[in-house]
Write an enzyme that holds these catalytic residues in place. Structure first.
Site, PDB file in Angstrom:
ATOM      1  N   ASN A  10      18.274   1.372   4.422  1.00 14.65           N
ATOM      2  CA  ASN A  10      17.766   1.037   5.759  1.00 14.65           C
ATOM      3  C   ASN A  10      17.533  -0.454   5.903  1.00 14.65           C
ATOM      4  OD1 ASN A  10      17.619   3.702   6.724  1.00 14.65           O
ATOM      5  ND2 ASN A  10      15.588   3.998   5.855  1.00 14.65           N
ATOM      6  N   ASP A  12      14.454  -2.455   7.053  1.00 16.37           N
ATOM      7  CA  ASP A  12      13.024  -2.278   7.320  1.00 16.37           C
ATOM      8  C   ASP A  12      12.514  -3.379   8.250  1.00 16.37           C
ATOM      9  OD1 ASP A  12      13.018  -0.138   5.609  1.00 16.37           O
ATOM     10  OD2 ASP A  12      11.895  -1.142   4.012  1.00 16.37           O
ATOM     11  N   GLY A 217      -1.076   8.498  -5.799  1.00 11.09           N
ATOM     12  CA  GLY A 217      -1.498   7.163  -5.391  1.00 11.09           C
ATOM     13  C   GLY A 217      -2.089   6.383  -6.551  1.00 11.09           C
ATOM     14  N   GLY A 220      -2.527   7.762 -10.278  1.00 13.43           N
ATOM     15  CA  GLY A 220      -1.434   8.030 -11.201  1.00 13.43           C
ATOM     16  C   GLY A 220      -0.624   9.245 -10.798  1.00 13.43           C
ATOM     17  N   ASP A 242      -0.042  -3.166   0.585  1.00 18.98           N
ATOM     18  CA  ASP A 242       0.939  -2.383   1.340  1.00 18.98           C
ATOM     19  C   ASP A 242       1.448  -1.262   0.434  1.00 18.98           C
ATOM     20  OD1 ASP A 242       2.989  -1.350   2.847  1.00 18.98           O
ATOM     21  OD2 ASP A 242       4.148  -3.197   2.971  1.00 18.98           O
ATOM     22  N   GLY A 247       5.937   5.116  -3.568  1.00 21.78           N
ATOM     23  CA  GLY A 247       6.514   6.341  -4.102  1.00 21.78           C
ATOM     24  C   GLY A 247       7.938   6.127  -4.581  1.00 21.78           C
ATOM     25  N   ASP A 248       8.701   5.315  -3.836  1.00 19.31           N
ATOM     26  CA  ASP A 248      10.060   4.993  -4.251  1.00 19.31           C
ATOM     27  C   ASP A 248      10.043   4.165  -5.538  1.00 19.31           C
ATOM     28  OD1 ASP A 248      10.779   6.182  -1.858  1.00 19.31           O
ATOM     29  OD2 ASP A 248      11.008   4.265  -0.807  1.00 19.31           O
ATOM     30  N   ALA A 278       3.718  -2.786  -7.088  1.00 21.51           N
ATOM     31  CA  ALA A 278       4.398  -2.839  -5.795  1.00 21.51           C
ATOM     32  C   ALA A 278       3.405  -2.820  -4.637  1.00 21.51           C
ATOM     33  CB  ALA A 278       5.369  -1.663  -5.662  1.00 21.51           C
TER      34      ALA A 278
END
Length: 284
Positions: A10, A12, A217, A220, A242, A247-248, A278
Site C-alpha cells: 500500500n 500509507d 501489544g 508480548g 505509533d 503487528g506486521d 517499531a
C-alpha cells in the site's frame, strides 16, 4: 532458507492527531507523512531487517506510487522480482494516529485486489521454507496459495488480519498469528472437537493448526502449540508513539528468524523486541 511473503503493498498516508474525530467533526493534524506500507510489504521488510532471505509476491499499482513502492522494498533488502504491476492504482491506507499511539486504518485495496495464487512462481514457492500470508488480498487467493504451498511441502503461516465476516479455512495452515481480539473471533467460530469447545485450553488444537501465536501489544505474545502448554514471549515496555504496523513487525520478524533457524521461543522474543522498537517511531 527463504521466507516467501505474499500479499499487499500500500501507499500509507498517516496523520498525527491529538484525538480521533467524531462523526461529522473536522480536526487539524499535527503532522502527516506518506510512505510505502501494506501488511505484507511491512512483514517482508521486517523479515529482511532481521536477516532473512525475504521474497515478496504482490501486485503494485500501475502508477508512480507503485514504482516508488518497489524501489523502497529493494532499498530495505526485500527480493521483489515477484512484485508485478497490476492494472489499477496502488493500494492506499489512510491512517490516523492519536497522541497515545493508538490508530485507525482504512484500506482501499487498489491493485492488491488483483493478486492471484498463480502470481506466485512455483519454483519460488517450492524453495521457500515458509510462506507468510495475510488477508488484505482476496481470500480465494490466500486459500489457493496455502493449498499450493501445502502440496509443495512448504509450511504456511497466516496472519489472519483483517478478519473476514465468515469462517476462515485453516486446513492448509500450520501457524496462525493474530492479536487477542482476532484470536477470540477465530475460536468462537471454530467447530467443536472432541478436545472441547471454543474455550478449550489448547486453542491451537481447537483451530486445527500446529501453532497459534496471540500477540498482546506491550505484554508480548502467547505461543500455543497443539498438545503443549502455552509459553509466554515477554513484551518490552516502551513509550509508544505509533502502534500502526507493530503487528506486521512482529509477524515478519518472527517468521524471518524462524526461517533463519531460531526456535519458536527465540524467534518470538526477537519479534517482541522488534515490534516494541517499531512502536517508538512514527509510521508503519
Amino acid at each position: 532458507m527463504t521466507l516467501l511473503v505474499m500479499g499487499s503493498v500500500n501507499r500509507d498516508i498517516t496523520a498525527q492527531l491529538s484525538e480521533f474525530p467524531q462523526p461529522g467533526e473536522t480536526v487539524l493534524a499535527q503532522a502527516a507523512e506518506t510512505a510505502t506500507g501494506g501488511k505484507s510489504a511491512n512483514q517482508a521488510v521486517a523479515a529482511a531487517l532481521v536477516g532473512a532471505n525475504s521474497h515478496l509476491v504482490a501486485r503494485c499499482g500501475a502508477d508512480a506510487a507503485g514504482t516508488e513502492a518497489v524501489a523502497s522494498l529493494l532499498e530495505a533488502g526485500v527480493r521483489a522480482e515477484a512484485v508485478t504491476p497490476g492494472r489499477g492504482a496502488q493500494g492506499m491506507a489512510f491512517i490516523t494516529v492519536r497522541a497515545d499511539g493508538e490508530n485507525t486504518i482504512v484500506v482501499v485495496p487498489g491493485a492488491n485486489a488483483e493478486l492471484r495464487a498463480d502470481d506466485c512462481p512455483s519454483a519460488l514457492l517450492e524453495q521457500a521454507e515458509w510462506v507468510l500470508l495475510s488477508l488484505e488480498v482476496p481470500l480465494e487467493t490466500v486459500l489457493e496459495t496455502a493449498a499450493r504451498a501445502h502440496a509443495a511441502g512448504t509450511k504456511v503461516a497466516l496472519n489472519a488480519s483483517p478478519l473476514p465476516a465468515g469462517a476462515v479455512d485453516l486446513r492448509n495452515v500450520d501457524m496462525v498469528i493474530v492479536n487477542e481480539g482476532e484470536a477470540q473471533h477465530l475460536l468462537e467460530r471454530a467447530p467443536e472437537t472432541e478436545a472441547g469447545h471454543s474455550g478449550s485450553p489448547e486453542p491451537a488444537a481447537q483451530l486445527g493448526v500446529e501453532t497459534l501465536i496471540v500477540t498482546r501489544g506491550g505484554e508480548g505474545a502467547l505461543l500455543h502449540r497443539s498438545g503443549q502448554p502455552a509459553v509466554e514471549a515477554p513484551g518490552v515496555p516502551v513509550k509508544a508513539v505509533d502502534t500502526s504496523g507493530c503487528g506486521d513487525a512482529f509477524a515478519g520478524a518472527l517468521m524471518g528468524r524462524l526461517t533463519c533457524g531460531d526456535s519458536l521461543e527465540t524467534a518470538a522474543a526477537t519479534a517482541s523486541r522488534f515490534a516494541a522498537d517499531a512502536a517508538t517511531r512514527f509510521g508503519a
